[in-house]
Design a protein around this motif. Structure first.
Motif, PDB file in Angstrom:
ATOM      1  N   THR A 143       2.774  27.853   6.440  1.00 57.43           N
ATOM      2  CA  THR A 143       3.177  28.230   5.085  1.00 57.43           C
ATOM      3  C   THR A 143       4.153  28.930   4.882  1.00 57.43           C
ATOM      4  OG1 THR A 143       1.288  27.775   4.532  1.00 57.43           O
ATOM      5  CG2 THR A 143       2.876  29.547   3.240  1.00 57.43           C
ATOM      6  N   VAL A 144       5.544  28.919   4.685  1.00 60.31           N
ATOM      7  CA  VAL A 144       6.616  29.595   4.746  1.00 60.31           C
ATOM      8  C   VAL A 144       6.862  29.955   3.481  1.00 60.31           C
ATOM      9  CG1 VAL A 144       9.175  28.851   5.729  1.00 60.31           C
ATOM     10  CG2 VAL A 144       7.647  28.213   6.169  1.00 60.31           C
ATOM     11  N   ASN A 145       7.490  31.307   3.558  1.00 61.52           N
ATOM     12  CA  ASN A 145       8.163  32.442   2.254  1.00 61.52           C
ATOM     13  C   ASN A 145       8.943  31.443   2.021  1.00 61.52           C
ATOM     14  OD1 ASN A 145       8.231  34.532   0.725  1.00 61.52           O
ATOM     15  ND2 ASN A 145       9.723  35.546   2.389  1.00 61.52           N
ATOM     16  N   PRO A 146       9.306  31.330   0.675  1.00 67.56           N
ATOM     17  CA  PRO A 146      10.202  30.793  -0.051  1.00 67.56           C
ATOM     18  C   PRO A 146      11.794  31.056   0.215  1.00 67.56           C
ATOM     19  CG  PRO A 146       8.052  30.856  -1.714  1.00 67.56           C
ATOM     20  CD  PRO A 146       8.365  31.598  -0.150  1.00 67.56           C
ATOM     21  N   PRO A 147      11.858  32.634   0.133  1.00 71.65           N
ATOM     22  CA  PRO A 147      13.270  33.228   0.571  1.00 71.65           C
ATOM     23  C   PRO A 147      13.977  32.897   1.648  1.00 71.65           C
ATOM     24  CG  PRO A 147      11.499  34.518  -1.045  1.00 71.65           C
ATOM     25  CD  PRO A 147      10.890  33.206   0.090  1.00 71.65           C
ATOM     26  N   VAL A 148      12.487  32.383   2.443  1.00 69.89           N
ATOM     27  CA  VAL A 148      13.462  32.275   3.830  1.00 69.89           C
ATOM     28  C   VAL A 148      14.117  30.513   3.758  1.00 69.89           C
ATOM     29  CG1 VAL A 148      13.272  31.323   6.253  1.00 69.89           C
ATOM     30  CG2 VAL A 148      12.115  32.840   5.305  1.00 69.89           C
ATOM     31  N   ARG A 149      13.994  29.594   2.750  1.00 72.13           N
ATOM     32  CA  ARG A 149      14.697  28.597   3.112  1.00 72.13           C
ATOM     33  C   ARG A 149      16.016  28.826   1.737  1.00 72.13           C
ATOM     34  NH1 ARG A 149      11.045  25.842   0.768  1.00 72.13           N
ATOM     35  NH2 ARG A 149      11.621  26.235  -1.755  1.00 72.13           N
ATOM     36  N   GLN A 150      15.757  29.505   0.604  1.00 73.16           N
ATOM     37  CA  GLN A 150      16.291  29.857  -0.238  1.00 73.16           C
ATOM     38  C   GLN A 150      17.679  30.510   0.698  1.00 73.16           C
ATOM     39  OE1 GLN A 150      13.983  32.090  -2.671  1.00 73.16           O
ATOM     40  NE2 GLN A 150      12.894  30.080  -3.628  1.00 73.16           N
ATOM     41  N   TYR A 151      17.470  31.621   1.237  1.00 72.72           N
ATOM     42  CA  TYR A 151      18.543  32.167   1.873  1.00 72.72           C
ATOM     43  C   TYR A 151      19.446  31.663   2.862  1.00 72.72           C
ATOM     44  CZ  TYR A 151      20.779  36.249   4.119  1.00 72.72           C
ATOM     45  OH  TYR A 151      21.942  37.031   5.480  1.00 72.72           O
ATOM     46  N   LEU A 152      18.758  30.325   4.116  1.00 72.54           N
ATOM     47  CA  LEU A 152      19.466  29.164   4.435  1.00 72.54           C
ATOM     48  C   LEU A 152      20.147  28.622   3.633  1.00 72.54           C
ATOM     49  CD1 LEU A 152      17.349  29.171   7.121  1.00 72.54           C
ATOM     50  CD2 LEU A 152      19.226  30.430   7.656  1.00 72.54           C
ATOM     51  N   ASN A 153      20.053  27.803   2.453  1.00 74.48           N
ATOM     52  CA  ASN A 153      20.548  27.153   1.353  1.00 74.48           C
ATOM     53  C   ASN A 153      21.786  27.857   1.240  1.00 74.48           C
ATOM     54  OD1 ASN A 153      21.230  24.479   0.511  1.00 74.48           O
ATOM     55  ND2 ASN A 153      20.086  25.438  -1.442  1.00 74.48           N
ATOM     56  N   ARG A 154      21.738  29.417   0.741  1.00 74.87           N
ATOM     57  CA  ARG A 154      22.972  29.696   0.221  1.00 74.87           C
ATOM     58  C   ARG A 154      24.173  29.937   1.110  1.00 74.87           C
ATOM     59  NH1 ARG A 154      18.768  29.773  -3.109  1.00 74.87           N
ATOM     60  NH2 ARG A 154      18.997  30.313  -5.267  1.00 74.87           N
ATOM     61  N   LEU A 155      22.936  30.924   2.461  1.00 70.29           N
ATOM     62  CA  LEU A 155      24.157  30.526   3.346  1.00 70.29           C
ATOM     63  C   LEU A 155      24.859  29.995   3.496  1.00 70.29           C
ATOM     64  CD1 LEU A 155      25.496  32.861   5.700  1.00 70.29           C
ATOM     65  CD2 LEU A 155      23.351  32.542   6.875  1.00 70.29           C
ATOM     66  N   SER A 156      24.471  28.951   4.063  1.00 73.80           N
ATOM     67  CA  SER A 156      24.810  27.507   3.992  1.00 73.80           C
ATOM     68  C   SER A 156      26.509  27.238   3.443  1.00 73.80           C
ATOM     69  CB  SER A 156      24.284  26.431   4.408  1.00 73.80           C
ATOM     70  OG  SER A 156      24.015  26.253   3.266  1.00 73.80           O
ATOM     71  N   ASP A 157      25.970  27.619   2.114  1.00 71.24           N
ATOM     72  CA  ASP A 157      27.346  27.434   1.146  1.00 71.24           C
ATOM     73  C   ASP A 157      28.392  29.079   0.827  1.00 71.24           C
ATOM     74  OD1 ASP A 157      26.329  25.179  -0.052  1.00 71.24           O
ATOM     75  OD2 ASP A 157      24.663  26.653  -1.557  1.00 71.24           O
ATOM     76  N   LEU A 158      27.662  30.016   1.694  1.00 73.05           N
ATOM     77  CA  LEU A 158      28.361  31.145   1.621  1.00 73.05           C
ATOM     78  C   LEU A 158      29.306  30.421   2.792  1.00 73.05           C
ATOM     79  CD1 LEU A 158      29.641  33.910   1.308  1.00 73.05           C
ATOM     80  CD2 LEU A 158      27.266  34.260   2.524  1.00 73.05           C
ATOM     81  N   MET A 159      28.834  30.311   3.706  1.00 71.75           N
ATOM     82  CA  MET A 159      29.590  29.938   5.031  1.00 71.75           C
ATOM     83  C   MET A 159      30.717  28.848   4.890  1.00 71.75           C
ATOM     84  SD  MET A 159      28.407  31.855   6.906  1.00 71.75           S
ATOM     85  CE  MET A 159      29.877  31.904   8.338  1.00 71.75           C
ATOM     86  N   PHE A 160      30.783  28.315   3.917  1.00 70.90           N
ATOM     87  CA  PHE A 160      31.631  27.217   3.357  1.00 70.90           C
ATOM     88  C   PHE A 160      32.698  27.518   2.728  1.00 70.90           C
ATOM     89  CE2 PHE A 160      33.890  24.151   0.549  1.00 70.90           C
ATOM     90  CZ  PHE A 160      34.031  22.942   1.270  1.00 70.90           C
ATOM     91  N   VAL A 161      32.551  28.452   1.946  1.00 67.51           N
ATOM     92  CA  VAL A 161      33.265  29.561   1.079  1.00 67.51           C
ATOM     93  C   VAL A 161      34.318  30.118   1.971  1.00 67.51           C
ATOM     94  CG1 VAL A 161      33.437  30.991  -0.599  1.00 67.51           C
ATOM     95  CG2 VAL A 161      32.470  28.874  -0.996  1.00 67.51           C
ATOM     96  N   LEU A 162      33.280  30.954   2.677  1.00 62.86           N
ATOM     97  CA  LEU A 162      34.024  32.074   3.470  1.00 62.86           C
ATOM     98  C   LEU A 162      35.227  31.536   4.829  1.00 62.86           C
ATOM     99  CD1 LEU A 162      31.301  34.573   4.604  1.00 62.86           C
ATOM    100  CD2 LEU A 162      32.616  34.956   3.224  1.00 62.86           C
ATOM    101  N   ALA A 163      34.831  31.029   5.002  1.00 64.54           N
ATOM    102  CA  ALA A 163      35.842  29.207   6.207  1.00 64.54           C
ATOM    103  C   ALA A 163      37.734  29.449   4.939  1.00 64.54           C
ATOM    104  CB  ALA A 163      35.738  28.050   6.190  1.00 64.54           C
TER     105      ALA A 163
END
Length: 184
Positions: A143-163
Motif C-alpha cells: 500500500t502506498v499513500n496516493p499523494p506520493v505518486r501524484q506528487y511525483l507526477n506533478r513534480l516531473s511536469d513542474l521540472m519541465f516547466v521550470l527548465a
C-alpha cells in the motif's frame, strides 16, 4: 537526532539488508528501498540544480520541494506512515500553473538543454519520472499513500516547466526537436 546520526557506518547492512524506520529489516533491492533511493537521488539532483544561479522564486520553490521529498522519504521508510498530503500536491499544481502562465504554448517537442541550470532541471525531471515508476512498482506489492505518486507526477511536469522558465529568464530560447527528415 544527534544520537541517531552519530554512527554512520553501522555495518548492519553488510548482509544485504537495510533497516526501515519502524525497526524492521528488508533486502536492499526491495521495491520500497528502490523507491526510497530514487526519491533520495531526486532530492540530490535538485540540490545540484540549486547550486546553479536561479531566479529567487524558483530557488524558494525548489527548497520547499526538497523538504517535501524528505517527507516522502520518511513516508517510504516507515511502512504505514503518512507524511505527504493532498495539500502538497495542490501546492505543486498551483506553482505549475503560475510558471506555465509565463511561457508561450509549445507546438513542438523541445530538447533538454539551453542553460546549464535548465539542463539540470531536465535531469531532475527524468530522475523524478524514474522515482515515480519505482513508487508505482512498490504500490503493486504494498500500500502506498496516493499523494506520493501524484506528487511525483506533478513534480516531473513542474521540472519541465521550470527548465523552460530558467531558459526564458536567461534569455535562452528552447531548442525545438526536428524530425530526421527535417534534419537532412
Amino acid at each position: 537526532m544527534a544520537n541517531r546520526l552519530s554512527v554512520i557506518a553501522t555495518r548492519t547492512g553488510d548482509d544485504g539488508t537495510t533497516g526501515l524506520g519502524d525497526g524492521s529489516r528488508t533486502p536492499k533491492d526491495a521495491p520500497r528501498i528502490a523507491a526510497l533511493g530514487d526519491v533520495d537521488e531526486l532530492n540530490s539532483v535538485i540540490g545540484v540544480l540549486l547550486a546553479e544561479p536561479l531566479p529567487p522564486e524558483i530557488s524558494i520553490d525548489l527548497m520547499a520541494i526538497q523538504h517535501d521529498l524528505f517527507d516522502m522519504g520518511a513516508e517510504l521508510c516507515i511502512p504505514g506512515h503518512t507524511a505527504v498530503s493532498d495539500d502538497q500536491v495542490a501546492r505543486l499544481d498551483a506553482r505549475l500553473a503560475h510558471y506555465n502562465a509565463s511561457l508561450t504554448p509549445l507546438r513542438e517537442f523541445i530538447l533538454p538543454g539551453g542553460t546549464r541550470a535548465a539542463a539540470q532541471a531536465h535531469v531532475a525531471r527524468t530522475v523524478c519520472r524514474r522515482a515515480e515508476r519505482a513508487v508505482v512498482a512498490l504500490a503493486a506489492v504494498e500500500t502506498v499513500n496516493p499523494p506520493v505518486r501524484q506528487y511525483l507526477n506533478r513534480l516531473s511536469d513542474l521540472m519541465f516547466v521550470l527548465a523552460r522558465c530558467i531558459n526564458q529568464h536567461a534569455g535562452q530560447n528552447d531548442t525545438f526537436w526536428a524530425s530526421a527528415q527535417a534534419r537532412r
